[in-house]
Design a protein around this motif. Structure first.
Motif, PDB file in Angstrom:
ATOM      1  N   PRO A   1      -2.738  31.399 -12.351  1.00 39.56           N
ATOM      2  CA  PRO A   1      -3.125  31.276 -13.754  1.00 39.56           C
ATOM      3  C   PRO A   1      -1.928  31.091 -14.680  1.00 39.56           C
ATOM      4  N   ALA A   2      -2.201  30.504 -15.838  1.00 39.46           N
ATOM      5  CA  ALA A   2      -1.172  30.396 -16.865  1.00 39.46           C
ATOM      6  C   ALA A   2      -0.984  31.755 -17.529  1.00 39.46           C
ATOM      7  N   ALA A   3       0.108  31.900 -18.256  1.00 34.96           N
ATOM      8  CA  ALA A   3       0.411  33.171 -18.905  1.00 34.96           C
ATOM      9  C   ALA A   3      -0.726  33.591 -19.833  1.00 34.96           C
ATOM     10  N   GLY A   4      -1.155  34.834 -19.685  1.00 35.73           N
ATOM     11  CA  GLY A   4      -2.205  35.359 -20.532  1.00 35.73           C
ATOM     12  C   GLY A   4      -3.603  35.142 -20.019  1.00 35.73           C
ATOM     13  N   GLN A   5      -3.779  34.334 -18.961  1.00 33.50           N
ATOM     14  CA  GLN A   5      -5.101  34.088 -18.412  1.00 33.50           C
ATOM     15  C   GLN A   5      -5.387  35.057 -17.264  1.00 33.50           C
ATOM     16  N   PRO A   6      -6.653  35.456 -17.093  1.00 32.98           N
ATOM     17  CA  PRO A   6      -7.001  36.319 -15.966  1.00 32.98           C
ATOM     18  C   PRO A   6      -6.864  35.566 -14.649  1.00 32.98           C
ATOM     19  N   ARG A   7      -6.521  36.299 -13.612  1.00 34.12           N
ATOM     20  CA  ARG A   7      -6.343  35.672 -12.309  1.00 34.12           C
ATOM     21  C   ARG A   7      -7.666  35.604 -11.559  1.00 34.12           C
ATOM     22  N   ILE A   8      -7.939  34.461 -10.935  1.00 37.82           N
ATOM     23  CA  ILE A   8      -9.107  34.280 -10.087  1.00 37.82           C
ATOM     24  C   ILE A   8      -8.640  34.305  -8.636  1.00 37.82           C
ATOM     25  N   ASP A   9      -9.094  35.315  -7.866  1.00 38.12           N
ATOM     26  CA  ASP A   9      -8.758  35.362  -6.445  1.00 38.12           C
ATOM     27  C   ASP A   9      -9.808  34.563  -5.687  1.00 38.12           C
ATOM     28  N   LEU A  10      -9.413  33.398  -5.153  1.00 37.11           N
ATOM     29  CA  LEU A  10     -10.365  32.501  -4.514  1.00 37.11           C
ATOM     30  C   LEU A  10     -10.739  32.981  -3.116  1.00 37.11           C
ATOM     31  N   PHE A  11     -12.014  32.805  -2.789  1.00 40.65           N
ATOM     32  CA  PHE A  11     -12.541  33.160  -1.478  1.00 40.65           C
ATOM     33  C   PHE A  11     -11.741  32.474  -0.373  1.00 40.65           C
ATOM     34  N   ASN A  12     -11.546  33.187   0.744  1.00 37.47           N
ATOM     35  CA  ASN A  12     -10.865  32.619   1.904  1.00 37.47           C
ATOM     36  C   ASN A  12     -11.863  32.380   3.035  1.00 37.47           C
ATOM     37  N   HIS A  13     -12.291  33.468   3.708  1.00 37.15           N
ATOM     38  CA  HIS A  13     -13.315  33.304   4.741  1.00 37.15           C
ATOM     39  C   HIS A  13     -14.052  34.618   4.935  1.00 37.15           C
ATOM     40  N   SER A  14     -15.236  34.551   5.557  1.00 33.84           N
ATOM     41  CA  SER A  14     -16.014  35.763   5.804  1.00 33.84           C
ATOM     42  C   SER A  14     -16.909  35.578   7.022  1.00 33.84           C
ATOM     43  N   LEU A  15     -17.287  36.711   7.615  1.00 28.89           N
ATOM     44  CA  LEU A  15     -18.233  36.765   8.721  1.00 28.89           C
ATOM     45  C   LEU A  15     -19.426  37.587   8.260  1.00 28.89           C
TER      46      LEU A  15
ATOM     47  N   ARG B   1     -24.562  42.707   6.975  1.00 27.58           N
ATOM     48  CA  ARG B   1     -23.156  43.015   6.736  1.00 27.58           C
ATOM     49  C   ARG B   1     -22.383  41.725   6.535  1.00 27.58           C
ATOM     50  N   GLU B   2     -21.475  41.774   5.569  1.00 26.25           N
ATOM     51  CA  GLU B   2     -20.537  40.674   5.371  1.00 26.25           C
ATOM     52  C   GLU B   2     -19.135  41.252   5.259  1.00 26.25           C
ATOM     53  N   ASP B   3     -18.223  40.733   6.066  1.00 29.02           N
ATOM     54  CA  ASP B   3     -16.810  41.114   6.030  1.00 29.02           C
ATOM     55  C   ASP B   3     -16.017  39.952   5.446  1.00 29.02           C
ATOM     56  N   ILE B   4     -15.446  40.175   4.253  1.00 25.58           N
ATOM     57  CA  ILE B   4     -14.718  39.147   3.529  1.00 25.58           C
ATOM     58  C   ILE B   4     -13.223  39.384   3.707  1.00 25.58           C
ATOM     59  N   SER B   5     -12.490  38.352   4.046  1.00 27.79           N
ATOM     60  CA  SER B   5     -11.065  38.505   4.344  1.00 27.79           C
ATOM     61  C   SER B   5     -10.267  38.963   3.135  1.00 27.79           C
ATOM     62  N   ASN B   6     -10.628  38.505   1.942  1.00 25.67           N
ATOM     63  CA  ASN B   6      -9.890  38.888   0.735  1.00 25.67           C
ATOM     64  C   ASN B   6      -9.970  40.395   0.512  1.00 25.67           C
TER      65      ASN B   6
ATOM     66  N   GLY C   1     -19.818  33.863   1.116  1.00 19.75           N
ATOM     67  CA  GLY C   1     -20.203  33.391   2.445  1.00 19.75           C
ATOM     68  C   GLY C   1     -21.663  33.635   2.762  1.00 19.75           C
ATOM     69  N   SER C   2     -22.159  34.856   2.558  1.00 17.49           N
ATOM     70  CA  SER C   2     -23.555  35.144   2.877  1.00 17.49           C
ATOM     71  C   SER C   2     -24.495  34.439   1.921  1.00 17.49           C
ATOM     72  N   SER C   3     -24.088  34.257   0.653  1.00 19.35           N
ATOM     73  CA  SER C   3     -24.913  33.515  -0.288  1.00 19.35           C
ATOM     74  C   SER C   3     -25.098  32.073   0.164  1.00 19.35           C
ATOM     75  N   LEU C   4     -24.018  31.432   0.627  1.00 23.11           N
ATOM     76  CA  LEU C   4     -24.106  30.056   1.097  1.00 23.11           C
ATOM     77  C   LEU C   4     -24.921  29.975   2.388  1.00 23.11           C
ATOM     78  N   SER C   5     -24.719  30.928   3.312  1.00 22.78           N
ATOM     79  CA  SER C   5     -25.488  30.934   4.557  1.00 22.78           C
ATOM     80  C   SER C   5     -26.978  31.089   4.291  1.00 22.78           C
ATOM     81  N   ASN C   6     -27.335  31.978   3.355  1.00 19.12           N
ATOM     82  CA  ASN C   6     -28.745  32.177   3.037  1.00 19.12           C
ATOM     83  C   ASN C   6     -29.374  30.924   2.450  1.00 19.12           C
TER      84      ASN C   6
END
Length: 563
Positions: A212-226, A254-259, A387-392
Motif C-alpha cells: 500500500p501507499a503511505a497512509g493506506q490500509p494494507r490488504i493481505d492477499l489470499f495465498n492458498h487453502s485446503l 474445516r478450512e486451513d488458510i496459509s495466511n 477458498g471454501s467460498s469459491l469451492s462452494n
C-alpha cells in the motif's frame, strides 16, 4: 494499461456457463464445431442440430473436441490516456461433453501463450478452464463428484479481483480451485442413509502481493487453502414410521488458510422434522448444536515490533506463538421453514433461524418449465474463507454447462450458478458472507439468452492483537449483473452480444468504490471443414471515486482449427 479495479464479470452469453463471446475475452471462442463441422450457436450450449454441446434446450451426447487457435488482439485506451497494446495469441485446448450411462459432465480447458508486438508489457501465458463431472461407481448408491476452475485475474489495490482473460499487464495472477469427493446413498429397512465427504484446494498465484501507499490500509492477499467437508444423516420419511419425517444428521467443515495459519473449524449435529400439510407442501423444523471457531496466528515481528513482510509481499507467520481466537460460538441452533414442490420442475424452500449468534435466512427457488428455460435463485449465509467460498460456488455449477472460456456464470438445462461473488474479493481474512445469486437461461430455436445477477455482503473476522485486527468488522459489498444473446445466422455463421455492469464497495473510505461496465459483440463464420474465423469488438469502462475514470476499446480477429 490499467484495468478495472472492481469485479468485471465479462459477458454471460446466452445460456452459457463460464463461456463468453466478448472481445475482452474473445480469444476464447465460444462455439464448438458440430458433427458436420458447422459452427454451433455460440456460448449457449446450444446444438447445431446434431447435439454437439449441452445446455438449455439442446440434446446430449459424449463429445471430445481438441482445438488449436491463433488470434490477433488490440487494446486501445480511450481515456484517460491513449496507450495501445497489440499481441498475438497462440492457444490449445479441449472442450468435452460427457454423457455416458454412469458419467455426466463438462470439461473445458485452454492454454494460451501471448506474444506482445506493441506496448509496455511483456509476453505471458495463462491457463483457463472449468470442469464439472459426476461418476456413479455403484448406480444409485455410490458416486464421485469433482470440479475444477482455472481463471486469469487482475487483483487491485483494494483487494478486489476481476476475471480478466485478455489483459497482458504484468500485474495479473491466476486462480486455481479443485475439489472432489464421494457420495453414498443407501438404506437399512425404512431408514435412508446418506453420507458424503469432499476435499478442495484453492490457490491464488500473485507474484507480489499488494504494497500500500503511505497512509493506506494494507490488504493481505489470499495465498492458498485446503478445505474439507463431511456430512452423514439417517432418517425416515413421513408416514413410514411416524406421521412426521425425522432425520438425524452430523457434519464437519474445516478450512486451513496459509495466511497467518487462519483456520475455520465447524462441528454440528441436529434433528430435522418434516410435516406434510398437502401433496406439495411440507413444514420443516430443525434443532441442533453447533461449535464454530475461527483462529489464527500473528505475524512475525522485527526488533521494532513491526510485522515482517515476506518476499511475496504477504505477512510472515510467527509459528512460535499460540493460536489466537477470532470468533467462537458454541450452542443451540434452530431454523424453521417451508418446502414447496408442485412438480419435478418447480421447487421452493425458505428458512429462518438462529445461527452464528444472530438471525439467519436462507433458501432457494428453481423453475424449469421445459427443456428450453431455467430459473434459479439462491439465498445464502455462512462463515468461510476465499477458498471454501469459491469451492462452494463451483459445486453449484451444473454438470451440463456449455463449454467455453471462464467468465463467471454457469447455466445448464435445469440449473445454474455464478462464481463471480466468490471471486470479487481476494483478501485473506475469514468472513461471514450473506447474499443472493440468480441465473436465467432461455433457448428458442437457434437463439439463446442468458442472465446472471447477484449481491454479496462480507463482514470480515480477525483476531484482536494480530496484524489482521484492522480488518475485523469491516464490511465490503459487491453487486453484479450480466447478460447476453447469441444465435446462428444461417448454416455457416453465428453471432453473440453481451453486456455487463458490476459495483464493488470496499467498505473503507481510503480504498473506495468502483463501477465497471462493458458491451461486446462477436461474429463467427465457418471457412472450411474444422476451420472457423471470428471477429470481435467491445468497450470496457470503469468509474472510480478515488481515481480517474477509464474507457478502453478492444478487438480481435482469429482462426480456430478443431482436431
Amino acid at each position: 494499461m490499467k484495468r478495472a479495479r472492481s469485479l468485471i464479470l465479462g459477458g454471460l452469453l446466452a445460456g452459457s456457463c463460464l463461456a463468453g463471446a466478448t472481445a475482452a475475452e474473445a480469444q476464447v471462442l465460444p462455439y464448438q464445431v458440430g458433427s458436420d463441422d458447422r459452427p454451433a450457436a455460440p456460448s449457449g450450449g446450444g446444438s447445431d442440430g446434431h447435439g454437439s454441446a449441452r445446455g438449455v434446450g439442446s440434446g446430449v451426447r459424449t463429445t471430445i473436441r481438441p482445438y488449436l487457435e491463433v488470434t490477433q488482439n488490440l487494446l486501445a485506451q480511450i481515456t484517460p490516456g491513449n496507450d495501445v497494446v497489440t499481441y498475438t495469441a497462440l492457444a490449445a485446448g479441449v472442450d468435452a461433453t460427457l454423457a455416458g450411462r454412469r458419467t455426466q459432465g463438462q470439461i473445458s480447458v485452454r492454454y494460451e501463450r501471448r506474444f506482445v508486438e506493441k506496448g509496455q508489457v511483456g509476453d505471458s501465458d495463462t491457463i483457463s478452464g472449468l470442469a464439472r463431472v459426476s461418476h456413479q461407481l455403484i448406480p444409485r448408491t455410490l458416486s464421485i463428484d469433482a470440479g475444477a476452475l482455472a481463471a486469469r485475474t487482475r487483483v487491485e489495490a483494494n483487494g478486489s479481483a476481476s476475471l480478466n482473460p485478455l489483459s497482458v499487464n504484468d500485474a495479473i495472477s491466476q486462480v486455481y480451485s479443485v475439489y472432489a469427493g464421494p457420495n453414498l446413498t443407501t438404506h437399512a429397512g425404512d431408514v435412508a442413509i446418506n453420507a458424503n465427504y469432499l476435499a478442495g484446494y484453492t490457490k491464488l498465484t500473485q507474484k507480489n502481493a499488494y504494497q500500500p501507499a503511505a497512509g493506506q490500509p494494507r490488504i493481505d492477499l489470499f495465498n492458498h487453502s485446503l478445505m474439507q467437508s463431511a456430512q452423514v444423516s439417517a432418517g425416515t420419511k413421513a408416514g413410514t414410521v411416524l406421521p412426521v419425517g425425522l432425520v438425524a444428521s452430523a457434519g464437519w467443515d474445516r478450512e486451513d488458510i496459509s495466511n497467518l495459519d487462519q483456520r475455520i473449524d465447524d462441528k454440528r449435529a441436529g434433528v430435522q422434522a418434516t410435516l406434510p400439510v398437502s401433496r406439495t407442501v411440507q413444514l420443516v423444523g430443525d434443532v441442533g448444536w453447533e461449535h464454530i471457531r475461527v483462529s489464527s496466528r500473528d505475524a512475525l515481528r522485527d526488533a521494532n515490533g513491526n510485522p515482517v513482510i515476506g518476499s511475496d509481499g504477504r505477512y510472515v507467520t510467527d509459528k512460535s506463538q499460540p493460536r489466537r481466537i477470532a470468533y467462537d460460538s458454541d450452542g443451540l441452533t434452530w431454523d424453521v421453514g417451508v418446502m414447496w414442490r408442485p412438480s419435478r420442475r418447480t421447487s421452493l424452500s425458505a428458512f429462518i433461524g438462529r445461527r452464528y449468534d444472530s438471525t439467519t435466512y436462507f433458501g432457494s427457488f428453481s423453475y424449469a418449465p421445459n427443456t428450453r428455460s431455467s430459473l434459479n435463485i439462491s439465498v445464502f449465509d455462512g462463515i468461510s474463507g476465499f477458498g471454501s467460498s469459491l469451492s462452494n460456488a463451483l459445486r453449484q455449477v451444473p454438470t451440463d454447462f456449455a463449454t467455453g472460456g471462464a467468465t463467471g456464470c454457469g447455466i445448464g438445462a435445469a440449473g445454474g450458478s455464478c462464481v463471480n461473488g466468490a471471486l470479487s474479493s481476494v483478501s485473506s481474512s475469514v468472513f461471514r458472507q450473506r447474499g443472493v445469486s440468480a441465473t436465467y437461461g432461455f433457448a428458442m430455436g437457434r437463439l439463446r439468452l442468458g442472465v446472471g445477477a447477484g449481491y454479496v455482503r462480507r463482514r470480515f473476522i480477525a483476531a484482536p492483537g494480530t496484524v489482521l485486527a484492522q480488518a475485523n468488522g469491516t464490511v465490503d459489498q459487491n453487486w453484479y449483473v450480466t447478460g447476453g444473446v447469441s444465435g446462428q445466422l444461417g448454416r455457416d455463421a453465428s453471432f453473440s452480444v453481451a453486456v455487463y455492469d458490476a459495483w464493488y464497495d470496499s467498505g473503507n473510505a481510503l480504498l473506495g468504490t468502483t463501477n465497471s461496465y462493458g458491451i461486446y459483440a462477436s461474429y463467427y463464420r465457418r471457412l472450411a471443414d474444422r476451420l472457423t474465423a471470428t471477429a470481435s469488438v467491445g468497450l470496457d469502462g470503469v468509474s472510480r471515486d478515488l481515481a480517474a475514470d477509464q474507457l478502453e476499446a478492444t478487438g480481435l480477429i482469429g482462426l480456430r482449427y478443431t482436431l
